[in-house]
Design an enzyme around this catalytic site. Structure first.
Site, short mmCIF file in Angstrom:
data_model
loop_
_atom_site.label_atom_id
_atom_site.label_comp_id
_atom_site.label_asym_id
_atom_site.label_seq_id
_atom_site.Cartn_x
_atom_site.Cartn_y
_atom_site.Cartn_z
N ASP A 180 1.19 -1.55 -0.05
CA ASP A 180 -0.48 -0.49 0.09
C ASP A 180 0.10 1.17 0.32
OD1 ASP A 180 -2.14 1.27 0.24
OD2 ASP A 180 -2.73 1.00 1.99
N ASN A 207 -10.43 -3.33 -6.67
CA ASN A 207 -9.61 -2.29 -7.12
C ASN A 207 -9.93 -2.12 -9.02
OD1 ASN A 207 -6.51 -3.08 -5.57
ND2 ASN A 207 -7.58 -1.40 -5.39
C1 FPP Z 1 -2.27 0.12 -3.19
O1 FPP Z 1 -1.35 1.24 -3.35
C2 FPP Z 1 -1.13 -0.37 -4.19
C3 FPP Z 1 -1.86 -0.85 -5.80
C4 FPP Z 1 -3.43 -0.75 -5.78
C5 FPP Z 1 -1.54 -1.92 -7.07
C6 FPP Z 1 -0.27 -2.76 -6.51
C7 FPP Z 1 0.48 -3.02 -7.41
C8 FPP Z 1 1.91 -3.32 -7.50
C9 FPP Z 1 2.36 -3.20 -6.46
C10 FPP Z 1 1.89 -3.97 -8.61
C11 FPP Z 1 2.49 -4.69 -8.51
C12 FPP Z 1 3.37 -5.41 -9.34
C13 FPP Z 1 3.68 -6.56 -10.30
C14 FPP Z 1 3.99 -7.35 -10.53
C15 FPP Z 1 3.01 -7.99 -8.70
P1 FPP Z 1 -2.28 2.12 -3.78
O2 FPP Z 1 -2.35 2.45 -5.01
O3 FPP Z 1 -3.77 2.19 -2.92
O4 FPP Z 1 -1.52 3.72 -2.76
P2 FPP Z 1 -2.44 4.64 -2.18
O5 FPP Z 1 -3.15 4.93 -0.80
O6 FPP Z 1 -1.07 5.61 -1.80
O7 FPP Z 1 -3.04 5.85 -2.92
#
Ligand code: FPP
Length: 241
Positions: free
Chosen positions: A18, A66
């Protein structure tokens, strides 16, 4: 990074990746840049945890919720999975040497068939590997996982293959995406949030939780060491004394 082994190492570590969006926002970058950095952190921390001897690792990469994000962001994340899978295919021999088994947890029916086909190929090619079990949760939801297990059991009861009295915890466990894997010992959530967000609801029944304010792209090997140190110092009683 640690130079001494931890007294007690969790068998199964789960990570909610996250804070990618906030990492990007802080830098005035598009959110997709945060996911690109997050994917790099995933590779680095996954490799480090495997080298430490953690046998089961589960990373939350995309939840059933998501899909409600802007289309461009969803596309960017899916494209990162595609890159990773292409890379995993190129690296198959190396991963086999390291004994890494890759698995995807979640409902594949809504994911682009080309991506699913890559996922299936990588899962099949690493099926026999036993050193590190690396799970990536994609289109995963804990309630959805339990729901599909319940439907599968109901079908078996309806067909007469199973009677209600025969249903045990194991009957449910063997229908989860994590069938055959141990429950989660340690759940790590960076970025200051302290909730489970529908992740591995069944498997986290007795998990120790560890939180940190670090945003996922900034998460380092030293942060994992801190989580493992905290885990080793906890007394787990599983409801007993
Ligand atoms: C949450 O942070 C993250 C996600 C919904 C996406 C996670 C995906 C990756 C790290 C890419 C993974 C890739 C592989 C190859 C497994 P957020 O976007 O909700 O963060 P925020 O709360 O700061 O908005």
């Amino acid at each position: 990074m640690t130079d001494k082994p931890f007294e007690s190492l969790p068998r199964h570590v789960a990570v909610i990746m996250d804070g990618n969006g906030r990492w990007a926002k802080k830098r005035g970058l598009p959110r997709s840049e945060g996911h690109i950095e997050g994917a790099k952190t995933f590779r680095r921390i996954g490799e480090y945890a495997g080298n430490l001897g953690i046998r089961h690792l589960t990373f939350y990469a995309f939840s059933t919720e998501n899909w409600s994000r802007p289309e461009a962001e969803v596309k960017a994340i899916m494209s990162l999975f595609g890159d990773y899978l292409d890379e995993a295919l190129r690296r198959l021999d190396e991963d086999k040497e390291k004994g890494i088994r890759l698995r995807f947890l979640g409902d594949k029916s809504r994911i682009d068939p080309a991506l699913v086909s890559l996922m299936d190929t990588v899962e099949e090619a690493t099926r026999e590997m036993t050193k590190v079990n690396l799970n990536i949760a994609v289109n995963y939801g804990g309630r959805q996982e339990i729901l599909q297990a319940a439907q599968s059991i109901a079908r078996d009861v309806k067909s007469g293959a199973l009677s209600p009295e025969e249903i045990t915890e194991q009957t449910i466990e063997e229908r989860l995406y994590t069938a055959g894997q141990p429950p989660v010992d340690l759940l790590i959530r960076p970025s200051g949030e302290q909730r489970l967000s529908n992740f591995l609801l069944w498997q986290c029944a007795y998990a120790e939780f560890w939180y940190s304010d670090v945003l996922w792209p900034d998460f380092t090997e030293a942060d994992l060491d801190r989580a493992l140190g905290a885990y080793a110092a906890r007394s787990r009683r599983f409801g007993g004394l």
